[in-house]
Write a protein that holds these residues in place. Structure first.
Motif, PDB file in Angstrom:
ATOM      1  N   ASP A 531       0.970  -1.209   0.114  1.00  0.00           N
ATOM      2  CA  ASP A 531      -0.059   0.034   0.117  1.00  0.00           C
ATOM      3  C   ASP A 531       0.807   1.169   0.034  1.00  0.00           C
ATOM      4  N   SER A 532       1.949   1.059   0.591  1.00  0.00           N
ATOM      5  CA  SER A 532       2.830   2.307   0.777  1.00  0.00           C
ATOM      6  C   SER A 532       3.380   2.773  -0.790  1.00  0.00           C
ATOM      7  N   VAL A 533       3.635   1.719  -1.419  1.00  0.00           N
ATOM      8  CA  VAL A 533       4.084   2.089  -3.050  1.00  0.00           C
ATOM      9  C   VAL A 533       2.949   2.599  -4.016  1.00  0.00           C
ATOM     10  N   TRP A 534       1.831   2.108  -3.757  1.00  0.00           N
ATOM     11  CA  TRP A 534       0.823   2.763  -4.419  1.00  0.00           C
ATOM     12  C   TRP A 534       0.193   4.166  -3.718  1.00  0.00           C
ATOM     13  N   GLY A 535       0.582   4.376  -2.313  1.00  0.00           N
ATOM     14  CA  GLY A 535       0.311   5.374  -1.758  1.00  0.00           C
ATOM     15  C   GLY A 535       1.267   6.678  -2.274  1.00  0.00           C
ATOM     16  N   ALA A 536       2.435   6.337  -2.667  1.00  0.00           N
ATOM     17  CA  ALA A 536       3.544   7.154  -2.935  1.00  0.00           C
ATOM     18  C   ALA A 536       3.186   7.555  -4.291  1.00  0.00           C
ATOM     19  N   LEU A 537       2.778   6.746  -5.119  1.00  0.00           N
ATOM     20  CA  LEU A 537       2.095   7.174  -6.616  1.00  0.00           C
ATOM     21  C   LEU A 537       0.949   8.082  -6.559  1.00  0.00           C
ATOM     22  N   GLU A 551      -6.609   7.327 -10.313  1.00  0.00           N
ATOM     23  CA  GLU A 551      -7.543   6.410 -10.037  1.00  0.00           C
ATOM     24  C   GLU A 551      -6.891   5.114 -10.193  1.00  0.00           C
ATOM     25  N   LEU A 552      -5.863   4.766 -10.940  1.00  0.00           N
ATOM     26  CA  LEU A 552      -5.377   3.536 -10.818  1.00  0.00           C
ATOM     27  C   LEU A 552      -4.490   3.035  -9.514  1.00  0.00           C
ATOM     28  N   ALA A 553      -3.690   4.232  -9.184  1.00  0.00           N
ATOM     29  CA  ALA A 553      -3.149   3.894  -7.777  1.00  0.00           C
ATOM     30  C   ALA A 553      -4.304   3.730  -6.729  1.00  0.00           C
ATOM     31  N   CYS A 554      -5.227   4.497  -6.681  1.00  0.00           N
ATOM     32  CA  CYS A 554      -6.183   4.476  -5.502  1.00  0.00           C
ATOM     33  C   CYS A 554      -6.974   3.001  -5.632  1.00  0.00           C
ATOM     34  N   ARG A 555      -7.233   2.422  -6.927  1.00  0.00           N
ATOM     35  CA  ARG A 555      -7.927   1.369  -6.990  1.00  0.00           C
ATOM     36  C   ARG A 555      -6.944   0.089  -6.256  1.00  0.00           C
ATOM     37  N   GLU A 563     -10.100   0.119   4.066  1.00  0.00           N
ATOM     38  CA  GLU A 563     -10.390   1.115   5.011  1.00  0.00           C
ATOM     39  C   GLU A 563      -9.547   2.231   4.931  1.00  0.00           C
ATOM     40  N   ASN A 564      -8.738   2.299   4.055  1.00  0.00           N
ATOM     41  CA  ASN A 564      -7.867   3.531   3.731  1.00  0.00           C
ATOM     42  C   ASN A 564      -8.568   4.833   3.148  1.00  0.00           C
ATOM     43  N   TYR A 568      -9.060   7.922  -0.472  1.00  0.00           N
ATOM     44  CA  TYR A 568     -10.102   8.728  -0.871  1.00  0.00           C
ATOM     45  C   TYR A 568      -9.751  10.145  -0.961  1.00  0.00           C
ATOM     46  N   VAL A 569      -9.189  10.564   0.103  1.00  0.00           N
ATOM     47  CA  VAL A 569      -8.978  12.140   0.284  1.00  0.00           C
ATOM     48  C   VAL A 569      -7.940  12.671  -0.770  1.00  0.00           C
ATOM     49  N   LEU A 570      -6.893  11.791  -1.130  1.00  0.00           N
ATOM     50  CA  LEU A 570      -5.809  12.202  -1.996  1.00  0.00           C
ATOM     51  C   LEU A 570      -6.577  12.054  -3.481  1.00  0.00           C
ATOM     52  N   LEU A 571      -7.457  11.080  -3.818  1.00  0.00           N
ATOM     53  CA  LEU A 571      -8.046  11.038  -5.179  1.00  0.00           C
ATOM     54  C   LEU A 571      -9.043  12.473  -5.349  1.00  0.00           C
ATOM     55  N   SER A 572      -9.945  12.689  -3.992  1.00  0.00           N
ATOM     56  CA  SER A 572     -10.550  13.759  -4.004  1.00  0.00           C
ATOM     57  C   SER A 572      -9.731  15.122  -4.471  1.00  0.00           C
TER      58      SER A 572
END
Length: 735
Positions: A531-537, A551-555, A563-564, A568-572
């Motif tokens: 999750d930290s890898v996709w979170g960085a992106l 959207e790709l990273a968030c998915r 439950e992260n 949602y906040v970052l994508l928003s």
């Protein structure tokens, strides 16, 4: 029993020409007097009379006096050494005795030096009694090379198969962390005794090899060696390391079935297993049944409650302890600190200092400094540092690392560097902490230079060091350097990159705008992206406004952690930045329906040793009226200076401009800034710690406030420090 003032009977004069093998001489009355000594004064009288009569100059007789001076309960090592040095020709027993007492003393190195002196100056060669003592001395100073040399000497003396020497070698290798050598010695013992099995089982358990430890326990039974209470302490330790409650319960029932003697040490081991495995019910039942309890018992119970978050019960245990030592206080303070309750940890630390029941030690201070680092409480941290100096406490590597970490995370990198350069000894953790400090303050080049200097001192970097170096490259935008360090990790330094290192590389690439390269890097990862890898992106997509990759990273992120709410906040934020308010609205509705809530922003500021906390839109502070009045004043001055609110950082869709602006003004860091302008001395920086990422609007406000009010503002968010002074910011803007 003779008193101190009772003179000993005079001794007949001894002829040094008599053979030392004469049985009559060995039955000399002086030996009986030596056995009957109850204090050092009596022993001194015998010593004096033996010198007068010449009896002392017989090696056997002198060895009797020396053994008493070294081994009796009232013995003094200094006096024993003087007695030994007076013996013209010490026999092998005397040499062995001196090595033995030094090996168990605070000066084990002297035992090794005495051994070397014996080998070079005496006519004796070490025997099967010498080696266990000198090997123990080597273990006490954790000297693997000395231990290996002694092992070789024992083999040369044809004593390598001796079980007592082998047991000592197992202990030595385990003490030095050489598990393979310890196990090799263990397997070569022809007839292993219970000590052999116990040493190996305990050593494996303590070093995290719980499965192997339990396997050896089973082999021990198969070979017909009866386990004792020491064996079971090691096995219980293995259960605790495995966090295997059912196995631990089986071991406890085994102890009862086999009738193994349960002393206080074994009871405490059972209690420790229950607490570490999370069964406070079993632990409490055992605790109540124990007829004898010591400080370890109480502290284990307290630690168990603290680690499972039952702090009130843990405090009750502390308050009801018959005797409180510093270990008990440390257990509760570190329990608070390690579970994110830093304010409570510092409150307990202050209570400890006020009641003065126990004196804070290094462990206490490390926990308290860590709590200060989490809170950004530099004033309290400075008081702890002052206490260290006042008490003359020597800075070991643990304490040095904690001080560097505290000053770095509280925003004073200069003081962190002062601590770093003030010490002579720096291990890998001290260097790594300083590199991390420079990294979080955006001083990437300096961090890399320090990494180079670290290698010049022959300190080998570890996995944490590389995480910090790569973070430094990320914060400073050093893409080329980051790639170089990452690619050198395994071939040059023998460190296989872990998920943290891959996350750092994704951060380096994506923050620099190389989003496609970052995605390609993720696809080629030899380990599953976390999750930290996709979170960085995803975080970088917010910076660069890339909706598709966001959207790709968030998915992917939500697949790993549904439950992260941060995803949602970052994508928003990406949607808001690109004007896709329908996306913002859709995410907001989804969070409301699923019950997910955005983590609330919280900013802390320390004034005069008191931590003040502010939440977004907070009205709970006793000085709220003054704070909001100051905030209104700030807004007026900002607008007159041309400030325009950046409304793209709102999570929710708010149509009215006035409401949008009001929502932005209620961010917690703005409240903290308003408070700091009023109550922090003008000569001091305003230091603020925020639990979330600082939004672009708050970043702009802090920058402008620093110019309008001529104040230095140091703002730490979840990712980095932002230094504002005179309208400038030392960090790179990513909004």
């Amino acid at each position: 029993m003779e008193s101190l003032s009772t003179p000993l009977p005079s001794l007949p004069r001894y002829s040094t020409s008599l053979s030392v093998n004469n049985d009559h001489d060995h039955d000399h009355p002086v030996f009986l007097h030596i056995k009957q000594c109850t204090n050092s004064s009596q022993l001194g009288q015998i010593h004096a009379q033996m010198l007068r009569t010449g009896l002392f100059f017989d090696p056997y007789s002198a060895s009797k006096l020396f053994a008493a001076s070294a081994l009796l309960p009232f013995s003094s090592l200094d006096y024993a050494r003087k007695v030994f040095d007076q013996i013209p020709k010490p026999n092998l027993h005397s040499w062995n005795t001196l090595i033995r007492v030094y090996a168990s003393s605070p000066e084990p190195l002297q035992g090794i030096l005495i051994f070397l002196r014996m080998v070079h100056e005496s006519p004796y060669y070490p025997n099967k009694f010498t080696f266990p003592f000198v090997i123990k001395a080597a273990a006490e100073i954790f000297s693997l090379c000395v231990g290996q040399a002694l092992h070789g000497l024992a083999i040369k003396a044809s004593l390598g198969a001796d079980v007592f020497i082998s047991n000592s070698l197992i202990h030595l290798y385990l003490s030095c962390g050489d598990l393979d050598s310890a196990y090799r010695v263990f397997t070569m013992i022809g007839e292993k005794d219970v000590v052999s099995w116990n040493s190996m089982i305990t050593g494996l358990a303590q070093r995290g090899c719980a499965e192997k430890a339990f396997q050896l326990f089973q082999e021990m039974e198969e070979e017909g060696v009866k386990p004792n209470d020491v064996t079971m302490v090691g096995v219980l330790s293995a259960c605790a390391k495995k966090l295997d409650l059912e196995l631990g319960r089986w071991v406890c029932s085994y102890i009862e079935r086999k009738g193994i003697r349960v002393d206080l040490t074994l009871s405490n081991a059972m209690l420790d297993m229950y607490t570490k495995c999370g069964s406070l019910e079993d632990a409490k039942r055992l605790f109540d049944m124990m007829e004898e309890k010591d400080i370890v018992t109480w502290t284990t119970m307290l630690d168990g409650y603290a680690k499972l978050g039952e702090y009130e019960t843990a405090k009750q245990v502390l308050d009801t302890m018959p005797r409180q030592d510093i270990a008990a206080w440390n257990a509760l303070i570190s329990g608070y600190e390690q579970n994110g309750k830093s304010k409570e940890a510092l409150s307990l630390y202050h209570e400890l200092q006020q009641i003065q029941i126990a004196k804070p030690d290094g462990i206490t201070l490390v926990s308290a400094l860590s709590a200060c680092a989490q809170l950004g409480a530099m004033g309290i941290g400075e008081c702890i540092h002052a206490y260290v100096k006042e008490q003359g406490i020597k800075l070991n590597c643990h304490l040095t690392t904690s001080l560097i970490d505290m000053y770095s995370k509280c925003g004073d990198i200069k003081k962190a560097l002062d601590v770093f350069y003030s010490v002579d000894r720096r291990d890998v953790f001290v260097w790594s902490a300083m590199i991390a400090g420079l990294a979080m303050h955006g001083q990437g080049r300096d961090a890399i230079d320090l990494f180079s200097r670290m290698q010049e001192t022959m300190i080998k970097p570890n996995s944490v060091t590389f995480t910090n170096v790569l973070c430094a490259c990320s914060h400073a935008g050093l893409v080329k350097e980051g790639k170089t360090f990452f690619n050198q990790m395994e071939p040059v330094y023998g460190i296989r990159p872990g998920v943290q290192h891959y996350s750092c590389m994704v951060d380096i690439l994506s923050r620099a705008g190389l989003l496609e390269e970052a995605v390609e890097f993720i696809e080629k990862m030899p380990i599953l992206p976390s999750d930290s890898v996709w979170g960085a992106l995803l975080g970088a997509c917010q910076i660069h406004g890339n909706v598709e990759l966001a959207e790709l990273a968030c998915r992917h992120l939500l697949e790993l952690d549904p439950e992260n709410n941060g995803a949602y906040v970052l994508l928003s934020n990406v949607y808001a930045k690109t004007g896709k308010w329908d996306g913002v609205s859709r995410l907001r509705k989804h969070m409301r329906v699923t019950g997910l809530k955005k983590e609330q922003g919280c900013s802390r500021i320390e004034v005069n040793g008191v931590i003040h906390e502010f939440l977004a839109g907070d009205n709970c502070h006793p000085l709220s009226k003054e704070i909001y009045s100051k905030l209104d004043e700030i807004v007026v001055r900002l607008k007159s200076a041309g400030y325009v609110p950046n409304k793209s950082h709102l999570l929710q869709l708010i149509e009215e401009d006035e409401m949008q602006e009001h929502a932005l003004n209620l961010h917690s860091e703005k409240l903290a800034i308003a408070f700091g302008l009023q109550y922090v001395e003008v000569s001091q920086p305003i230091r603020i710690i925020k639990n979330l990422r600082v939004c672009g609007d708050c970043h702009s406000v802090a920058k402008l406030v620093s110019r309008l009010y001529n104040r230095e503002i140091i703002l730490r968010d979840r990712y980095r420090f932002h230094h504002f002074s005179g309208g400038n910011c030392s960090c790179k803007d990513y909004w």
